[in-house]
Design a protein around this motif. Structure first.
Motif, PDB file in Angstrom:
ATOM      1  N   MET A  28      59.417 111.402  34.668  1.00 46.33           N
ATOM      2  CA  MET A  28      58.855 112.733  34.872  1.00 46.33           C
ATOM      3  C   MET A  28      57.862 112.740  36.028  1.00 46.33           C
ATOM      4  O   MET A  28      57.850 113.649  36.854  1.00 46.33           O
ATOM      5  N   ALA A  29      57.038 111.701  36.106  1.00 47.34           N
ATOM      6  CA  ALA A  29      56.040 111.615  37.181  1.00 47.34           C
ATOM      7  C   ALA A  29      56.720 111.544  38.543  1.00 47.34           C
ATOM      8  O   ALA A  29      56.259 112.149  39.521  1.00 47.34           O
ATOM      9  N   GLU A  30      57.866 110.806  38.602  1.00 50.59           N
ATOM     10  CA  GLU A  30      58.586 110.676  39.868  1.00 50.59           C
ATOM     11  C   GLU A  30      59.163 112.016  40.306  1.00 50.59           C
ATOM     12  O   GLU A  30      59.123 112.372  41.500  1.00 50.59           O
ATOM     13  N   ILE A  31      59.697 112.785  39.340  1.00 52.07           N
ATOM     14  CA  ILE A  31      60.244 114.106  39.643  1.00 52.07           C
ATOM     15  C   ILE A  31      59.161 115.023  40.198  1.00 52.07           C
ATOM     16  O   ILE A  31      59.345 115.698  41.216  1.00 52.07           O
ATOM     17  N   LEU A  32      58.007 115.049  39.532  1.00 53.88           N
ATOM     18  CA  LEU A  32      56.910 115.902  39.971  1.00 53.88           C
ATOM     19  C   LEU A  32      56.398 115.487  41.347  1.00 53.88           C
ATOM     20  O   LEU A  32      56.040 116.334  42.172  1.00 53.88           O
ATOM     21  N   LEU A  33      56.379 114.190  41.589  1.00 53.84           N
ATOM     22  CA  LEU A  33      55.905 113.690  42.876  1.00 53.84           C
ATOM     23  C   LEU A  33      56.841 114.121  44.010  1.00 53.84           C
ATOM     24  O   LEU A  33      56.390 114.548  45.076  1.00 53.84           O
ATOM     25  N   LYS A  34      58.150 114.023  43.759  1.00 48.66           N
ATOM     26  CA  LYS A  34      59.115 114.447  44.773  1.00 48.66           C
ATOM     27  C   LYS A  34      59.031 115.958  45.019  1.00 48.66           C
ATOM     28  O   LYS A  34      59.101 116.413  46.167  1.00 48.66           O
ATOM     29  N   ALA A  35      58.890 116.731  43.935  1.00 50.72           N
ATOM     30  CA  ALA A  35      58.763 118.183  44.085  1.00 50.72           C
ATOM     31  C   ALA A  35      57.501 118.532  44.861  1.00 50.72           C
ATOM     32  O   ALA A  35      57.496 119.424  45.709  1.00 50.72           O
ATOM     33  N   LEU A  36      56.418 117.805  44.581  1.00 55.54           N
ATOM     34  CA  LEU A  36      55.159 118.038  45.289  1.00 55.54           C
ATOM     35  C   LEU A  36      55.323 117.740  46.775  1.00 55.54           C
ATOM     36  O   LEU A  36      54.773 118.462  47.620  1.00 55.54           O
ATOM     37  N   SER A  37      56.101 116.706  47.103  1.00 52.08           N
ATOM     38  CA  SER A  37      56.312 116.375  48.515  1.00 52.08           C
ATOM     39  C   SER A  37      57.033 117.520  49.226  1.00 52.08           C
ATOM     40  O   SER A  37      56.715 117.847  50.377  1.00 52.08           O
ATOM     41  N   PHE A  38      57.997 118.157  48.537  1.00 52.72           N
ATOM     42  CA  PHE A  38      58.694 119.304  49.121  1.00 52.72           C
ATOM     43  C   PHE A  38      57.725 120.460  49.347  1.00 52.72           C
ATOM     44  O   PHE A  38      57.730 121.114  50.390  1.00 52.72           O
ATOM     45  N   ILE A  39      56.881 120.733  48.351  1.00 55.04           N
ATOM     46  CA  ILE A  39      55.919 121.823  48.460  1.00 55.04           C
ATOM     47  C   ILE A  39      54.946 121.570  49.607  1.00 55.04           C
ATOM     48  O   ILE A  39      54.599 122.484  50.365  1.00 55.04           O
ATOM     49  N   LEU A  40      54.526 120.325  49.762  1.00 57.14           N
ATOM     50  CA  LEU A  40      53.594 119.979  50.836  1.00 57.14           C
ATOM     51  C   LEU A  40      54.237 120.161  52.212  1.00 57.14           C
ATOM     52  O   LEU A  40      53.582 120.600  53.156  1.00 57.14           O
ATOM     53  N   ILE A  41      55.535 119.836  52.317  1.00 54.85           N
ATOM     54  CA  ILE A  41      56.225 120.033  53.596  1.00 54.85           C
ATOM     55  C   ILE A  41      56.345 121.520  53.908  1.00 54.85           C
ATOM     56  O   ILE A  41      56.134 121.952  55.053  1.00 54.85           O
ATOM     57  N   ILE A  42      56.672 122.332  52.889  1.00 52.98           N
ATOM     58  CA  ILE A  42      56.731 123.789  53.078  1.00 52.98           C
ATOM     59  C   ILE A  42      55.366 124.320  53.497  1.00 52.98           C
ATOM     60  O   ILE A  42      55.244 125.121  54.439  1.00 52.98           O
ATOM     61  N   ALA A  43      54.316 123.875  52.805  1.00 45.28           N
ATOM     62  CA  ALA A  43      52.956 124.299  53.133  1.00 45.28           C
ATOM     63  C   ALA A  43      52.573 123.874  54.549  1.00 45.28           C
ATOM     64  O   ALA A  43      51.919 124.619  55.283  1.00 45.28           O
ATOM     65  N   LEU A  44      53.012 122.666  54.951  1.00 45.95           N
ATOM     66  CA  LEU A  44      52.727 122.176  56.295  1.00 45.95           C
ATOM     67  C   LEU A  44      53.333 123.102  57.349  1.00 45.95           C
ATOM     68  O   LEU A  44      52.666 123.474  58.329  1.00 45.95           O
ATOM     69  N   GLY A  45      54.596 123.471  57.148  1.00 49.03           N
ATOM     70  CA  GLY A  45      55.250 124.374  58.089  1.00 49.03           C
ATOM     71  C   GLY A  45      54.549 125.717  58.161  1.00 49.03           C
ATOM     72  O   GLY A  45      54.337 126.272  59.252  1.00 49.03           O
ATOM     73  N   TYR A  46      54.176 126.256  56.997  1.00 45.20           N
ATOM     74  CA  TYR A  46      53.507 127.561  56.939  1.00 45.20           C
ATOM     75  C   TYR A  46      52.150 127.520  57.645  1.00 45.20           C
ATOM     76  O   TYR A  46      51.810 128.408  58.441  1.00 45.20           O
ATOM     77  N   ILE A  47      51.364 126.465  57.378  1.00 47.62           N
ATOM     78  CA  ILE A  47      50.027 126.346  57.970  1.00 47.62           C
ATOM     79  C   ILE A  47      50.106 126.137  59.482  1.00 47.62           C
ATOM     80  O   ILE A  47      49.387 126.789  60.254  1.00 47.62           O
ATOM     81  N   LEU A  48      50.997 125.250  59.910  1.00 49.82           N
ATOM     82  CA  LEU A  48      51.127 124.974  61.343  1.00 49.82           C
ATOM     83  C   LEU A  48      51.574 126.216  62.117  1.00 49.82           C
ATOM     84  O   LEU A  48      51.143 126.445  63.250  1.00 49.82           O
ATOM     85  N   LYS A  49      52.447 127.022  61.488  1.00 54.21           N
ATOM     86  CA  LYS A  49      52.890 128.250  62.144  1.00 54.21           C
ATOM     87  C   LYS A  49      51.719 129.197  62.360  1.00 54.21           C
ATOM     88  O   LYS A  49      51.530 129.752  63.452  1.00 54.21           O
ATOM     89  N   HIS A  50      50.890 129.370  61.322  1.00 56.45           N
ATOM     90  CA  HIS A  50      49.768 130.314  61.423  1.00 56.45           C
ATOM     91  C   HIS A  50      48.598 129.763  62.229  1.00 56.45           C
ATOM     92  O   HIS A  50      47.727 130.524  62.646  1.00 56.45           O
ATOM     93  N   LYS A  51      48.598 128.463  62.476  1.00 59.93           N
ATOM     94  CA  LYS A  51      47.568 127.858  63.327  1.00 59.93           C
ATOM     95  C   LYS A  51      47.992 127.842  64.799  1.00 59.93           C
ATOM     96  O   LYS A  51      47.243 127.372  65.655  1.00 59.93           O
ATOM     97  N   GLY A  52      49.185 128.337  65.079  1.00 59.12           N
ATOM     98  CA  GLY A  52      49.654 128.402  66.453  1.00 59.12           C
ATOM     99  C   GLY A  52      50.279 127.126  66.977  1.00 59.12           C
ATOM    100  O   GLY A  52      50.539 127.000  68.177  1.00 59.12           O
ATOM    101  N   PHE A  53      50.540 126.169  66.074  1.00 60.01           N
ATOM    102  CA  PHE A  53      51.151 124.897  66.498  1.00 60.01           C
ATOM    103  C   PHE A  53      52.571 125.126  67.005  1.00 60.01           C
ATOM    104  O   PHE A  53      53.024 124.452  67.917  1.00 60.01           O
ATOM    105  N   PHE A  54      53.279 126.080  66.371  1.00 59.89           N
ATOM    106  CA  PHE A  54      54.636 126.412  66.776  1.00 59.89           C
ATOM    107  C   PHE A  54      54.651 127.713  67.569  1.00 59.89           C
ATOM    108  O   PHE A  54      53.914 128.649  67.246  1.00 59.89           O
TER     109      PHE A  54
END
Length: 299
Positions: free
Chosen positions: A1-27
Motif C-alpha cells: 500500500m505504501a508503494e502504491i501511495l508513493l507512486k501516486a504521489l510522484s505523479f501528483i508532484l510531476i503534475i504540480a511541477l508542470g502547473y507551477i512552472l507554467k505559472h512561474k513563466g518557466f514555459f
C-alpha cells in the motif's frame, strides 16, 4: 500500500511541477503544445510498441477493443439523455464530454507505473476502441444526432483517424499481433528508452494544461458532466468486474480504465462542434485530479 501511495504521489508532484512552472513563466505559451506533440507522436507510440512487443496476447482479448468502443457509445448516449431538451450547443457539449477517456496521456502512464507491460497492453486494446470515438467518431455522431449538414462523412472521420499517430500505431501493432509477427529487438532497443519517458512527460503535460477557473454557469455544466461520468464509470466498472468472462488481472485493469479522466482531445473536438470548449477544458482538468484519487484508491 505504501508503494502504491508513493507512486501516486510522484505523479501528483510531476503534475504540480508542470502547473507551477507554467505559472512561474518557466514555459513559453507554445511549450505545452510542444510537449503534447512529443507525447502523442513520440513517447506514447513508443510505449505502445514496447507493450505489444513484450507479451503475446490471446485472440480472445481482442474483444476488449469492442468493449472500449461500446463503453464510449454508452457514455455518449448518457450525455445525450441528460441534455436532450437543451439547445444544440449544450447537447454537443454533454455528448462529447460525458464520453471519452484520456488513456494515452494519463491512464497508460499510470498503468505502466503500477501494473507493468501486461496492464499497458490491455489498456492499449481498450484505447483502440476509445480512439475511434475521441479522435473523430464522437464528432461524427454529434453531427448525426443533431442532423447537421456535415453529418458525419465517413471519409472525413477516416482522415482524422489516419492523422492520429497513436491510432495508426495501435492498428499496426494489432495487425502484427494477429499475424503473430514478432517485433525485432532492434526496434525495441530504440523504443525502450523513449517509451520509458512517457509517464514523466505525460504527467508534466497534464500539469501544463491544468486550469481550474470558470464562472458559475460553466461550473454548473461541468459539475453535471463530471457527475454523469462518475455514475457511468461506476456502472461500467460493476458490469466489467462481475459479468465479463476475463481473468481477474484483465478485469482489474479494465475497471481502472473506465475511471480515466476526460480525453485531452475533447476540448478541441468540443470547439469544432461549436460548443463551449472552456467547460470541456475545465472538466478535463478536474477529472485528472478525481481519477488520480479514485484509481489510486482502487489499487
Amino acid at each position: 500500500m505504501a508503494e502504491i501511495l508513493l507512486k501516486a504521489l510522484s505523479f501528483i508532484l510531476i503534475i504540480a511541477l508542470g502547473y507551477i512552472l507554467k505559472h512561474k513563466g518557466f514555459f513559453a505559451p507554445q511549450d505545452p503544445r510542444v510537449v503534447s506533440n512529443i507525447v502523442l507522436n513520440i513517447t506514447f507510440p513508443a510505449a505502445i510498441i514496447n507493450s505489444f512487443a513484450a507479451i503475446k496476447l490471446e485472440l480472445s482479448l481482442f474483444s476488449i477493443i469492442l468493449i472500449g468502443l461500446l463503453c464510449n457509445i454508452l457514455m455518449f448516449g448518457l450525455g445525450y439523455l441528460l441534455a436532450r431538451r437543451k439547445d444544440e450547443k449544450t447537447q454537443a457539449l454533454f455528448m462529447l464530454n460525458v464520453a471519452g477517456f484520456n488513456i494515452g496521456m494519463f491512464t497508460i502512464p499510470f498503468i505502466q507505473n503500477f501494473l507493468g507491460i501486461f496492464g499497458v497492453a490491455i489498456t492499449s486494446l481498450f484505447d483502440i476502441g476509445n480512439a475511434i470515438m475521441v479522435t473523430g467518431g464522437g464528432l461524427a455522431l454529434v453531427a448525426v444526432v443533431l442532423k447537421r449538414k456535415e453529418a458525419a462523412s465517413v471519409g472525413a472521420t477516416l482522415r482524422i483517424l489516419r492523422s492520429s499517430m497513436p491510432f495508426v500505431t495501435y492498428m499496426l501493432m494489432l495487425l502484427l499481433s494477429v499475424l503473430q509477427v514478432k517485433i525485432p529487438s532492434v526496434v525495441t532497443a530504440v523504443t525502450g528508452p523513449i517509451g520509458a519517458a512517457n509517464p514523466f512527460l505525460a504527467m508534466l503535460m497534464v500539469g501544463l494544461l491544468l486550469e481550474i477557473r470558470a464562472d458559475r454557469e460553466r461550473l454548473n455544466n461541468a459539475a453535471k458532466i463530471i457527475t454523469a461520468r462518475l455514475v457511468g464509470a461506476v456502472v461500467l466498472a460493476a458490469v466489467i468486474f462481475y459479468l465479463l468472462p476475463f481473468s481477474f488481472e484483465v478485469r482489474r485493469v479494465l475497471v481502472l480504465v473506465v475511471f480515466s479522466p476526460l480525453s485531452g482531445i475533447a476540448p478541441m473536438m468540443t470547439q469544432r462542434s461549436g460548443a463551449d470548449s472552456g467547460v470541456s477544458s475545465l472538466v478535463a482538468s478536474i477529472t485528472v485530479i478525481i481519477s488520480m484519487v479514485i484509481m489510486t484508491g482502487l489499487l
